[in-house]
Structure formats: structure tokens, C-alpha cells
Design an enzyme around this catalytic site. Structure first.
Site, PDB file in Angstrom:
ATOM      1  N   HIS A   1      -2.590  -9.156  -7.258  1.00 12.05           N
ATOM      2  CA  HIS A   1      -1.775 -10.344  -6.969  1.00 12.05           C
ATOM      3  C   HIS A   1      -2.061 -10.746  -5.529  1.00 12.05           C
ATOM      4  CE1 HIS A   1       1.620 -13.156  -7.431  1.00 12.05           C
ATOM      5  NE2 HIS A   1       1.778 -12.940  -6.142  1.00 12.05           N
ATOM      6  N   CYS A   2      -2.539 -11.971  -5.352  1.00  8.09           N
ATOM      7  CA  CYS A   2      -2.935 -12.455  -4.029  1.00  8.09           C
ATOM      8  C   CYS A   2      -1.798 -13.275  -3.424  1.00  8.09           C
ATOM      9  CB  CYS A   2      -4.201 -13.299  -4.135  1.00  8.09           C
ATOM     10  SG  CYS A   2      -4.760 -13.957  -2.550  1.00  8.09           S
ATOM     11  N   PRO A   3      -1.205 -12.828  -2.313  1.00  8.65           N
ATOM     12  CA  PRO A   3      -0.101 -13.582  -1.710  1.00  8.65           C
ATOM     13  C   PRO A   3      -0.547 -14.908  -1.105  1.00  8.65           C
ATOM     14  CG  PRO A   3      -0.721 -11.716  -0.319  1.00  8.65           C
ATOM     15  CD  PRO A   3      -1.489 -11.569  -1.584  1.00  8.65           C
TER      16      PRO A   3
END
Length: 269
Positions: free
Chosen positions: A130-132
Site C-alpha cells: 500500500h503506497c501512501p
């Protein structure tokens, strides 16, 4: 297929767009090669630079808003035999038994290589991470676009860093130099940090793609049921670097990873 642009992550996306165009504006307002060529009527390079920036922004939104491969229902086509003959099933080692997992959060069957994301509240096929920064998961459907975005973003940042360097003016003292170039120096520092970050991300993703593994599998293989029995250098999905890269960038559609996993040991010699 796409999320609502004003939904979760709106502030992050807005910050990305503002930062991108503020840096671009600074490069055109200072005495860089972009401004010099614009003033002399040589518009090819400035126009190409702006177009590349625009492409990077569009790719960012595409990756950020795209469905990364959410598992929204049980896969009715996923059977225990996975299309293998009885003879082939008998050749499968007992250490590689198929256990259909059901997610404890969304209560759906998890295809192999999928993982539940606590932030997105969905299981994601071929989950990578999951890429912020894009406020979205990177998974089966958007991973190749994420890598493409990193490539374009790196080119833009490297080009922007070169343009920043071309805009520095000379001065008699450090004080005068900082006064004249302070904003451009700060811009160059931000661009340099972003450029290094994107380069490291791009390099790591291309390396993992060449091995046909994901960030999650690489970091947590000792906790993943279908990888725990494998040796440190063994990857049941690896088909060689070239075939892995070809499959990642050029083959579209959902892959039934259970078939790849089991057929590696069930193919007759």
C-alpha cells in the site's frame, strides 16, 4: 474501475499536483535553460518538458484512482483441481497442498498471492504494497502502470534537476549568491531528494519484477503459507528474468497463480 477523485486520499493527490506545478513554475520563472529557450522562441524543449510533466500527473492519477485488483466476490472458477489431471495431482508433493483461504476481514476466498489491506479494506490480487503517496494499493491491475509512472517521474525529476542547475547565477559573495539563488537551490534540493527516492523505488521494483515476486512476498516470505516451505533462493513463480518481465509488462488479464504454483512440480519429466 476507478475511485472517486474526491474520496480518500484527496489531500495527498492535491499536494502532489500543487508541488509538481509549483516546481515547474519555478523552473520557468528563474533564468534556467527552459526560460532562455522560451524567450528566444525555441519552444520545442519547454513544450516537451511541460507535456512530460502533464503525462506524469495523469499517470499518477491513473495509478492512484485505479482498481489495483480488489477481490470483490468469491472466485467460482477456482477449483481444487485447478485443471490438473489425477496423475499430475498425484505428483504434487505433500508439502504443497492447496488450502483455499478465506479472509478473516472481508470473508471472501483469497486467491494465491492476494492479501487484505487494512487501509483499503479489501483483499488485493497479487498484492505488492500500500503506497501512501498514491493513497492506493499496488496490485495486479495497476502494478505495471505504477512502474511506468516511476519511469516517467524519474525522467521528469532528472530533467528538472538539470534545469535547476542551469539556472544558478554567479555572485561575488556567498550571501549574494544565496539571495539570488535561494529559491532555486531549495527547489533543486527537493527535486534531488525526490529523484533519488524514485530511482531507488524504480530499481527495487524492476528487480522484484525480474524475479516474479512482490514487495510483500520479499519482506514477509517467512510468514506466507505458500512460501514458508521454500528455500531462501527458491521462488515457485520464477520463470526466468526475461519471461518474468515479458509476463509483467506484456501479458494482460488475471493469472491463476495456483496453477503456476502447482504445475511447477506436477509437470511430467
Amino acid at each position: 474501475m476507478f475511485k472517486n477523485v474526491f474520496g480518500s486520499g484527496f489531500l495527498v493527490r492535491t499536494a502532489h499536483v500543487i508541488l509538481t506545478w509549483v516546481i515547474t513554475l519555478i523552473l520557468f520563472l528563474h533564468d534556467t535553460d527552459l526560460r532562455k529557450q522560451e524567450e528566444t522562441g525555441e519552444l520545442l524543449v519547454p513544450v516537451l518538458f511541460v507535456l512530460l510533466v502533464l503525462i506524469s500527473v495523469l499517470l499518477y492519477f491513473a495509478v492512484s484512482l485505479m482498481d489495483p485488483g480488489f477481490v470483490l466476490s468469491d472466485d467460482c472458477d477456482l477449483q481444487f483441481t485447478l485443471g490438473l489431471t489425477e496423475e499430475q495431482q498425484d505428483m504434487i508433493p505433500h508439502t504443497k497442498t492447496l488450502r483455499l483461504r478465506r479472509c478473516g476481514h472481508c470473508l471472501l476466498q483469497q486467491p494465491m498471492r492476494s492479501k487484505h489491506c487494512q487501509t483499503c479494506q479489501h483483499c488485493v490480487r497479487r498484492y505488492d504494497h500500500h503506497c501512501p503517496w498514491i493513497e492506493n494499493c499496488v496490485g495486479e491491475r495497476n502494478h505495471r502502470w505504477f512502474v511506468l509512472y516511476l519511469v516517467v517521474q524519474f525522467i521528469v525529476l532528472l530533467w528538472g534537476l538539470h534545469m535547476s542547475w542551469s539556472g544558478f547565477s554567479h555572485a561575488l559573495t556567498w550571501q549574494l549568491w544565496l539571495k539570488a539563488n535561494g529559491v532555486l537551490l531549495a527547489t533543486a534540493a527537493v527535486v534531488a531528494v525526490l529523484c533519488l527516492t524514485v530511482l531507488l523505488l524504480l530499481g527495487s521494483h524492476l528487480y522484484l519484477v525480474s524475479l516474479n515476486t512482490t514487495t510483500w512476498e520479499f519482506m514477509s516470505r517467512h510468514r506466507i503459507s505458500y512460501l514458508k516451505h521454500c528455500g531462501a533462493d527458491e521462488n515457485p513463480f520464477d520463470r526466468g528474468a526475461l519471461r518474468n518481465l515479458w509476463g509483467f509488462f506484456c501479458v494482460w488479464g488475471t493469472v491463476v497463480w495456483e496453477q503456476v504454483y502447482f504445475r511447477q512440480d506436477s509437470d511430467p519429466i
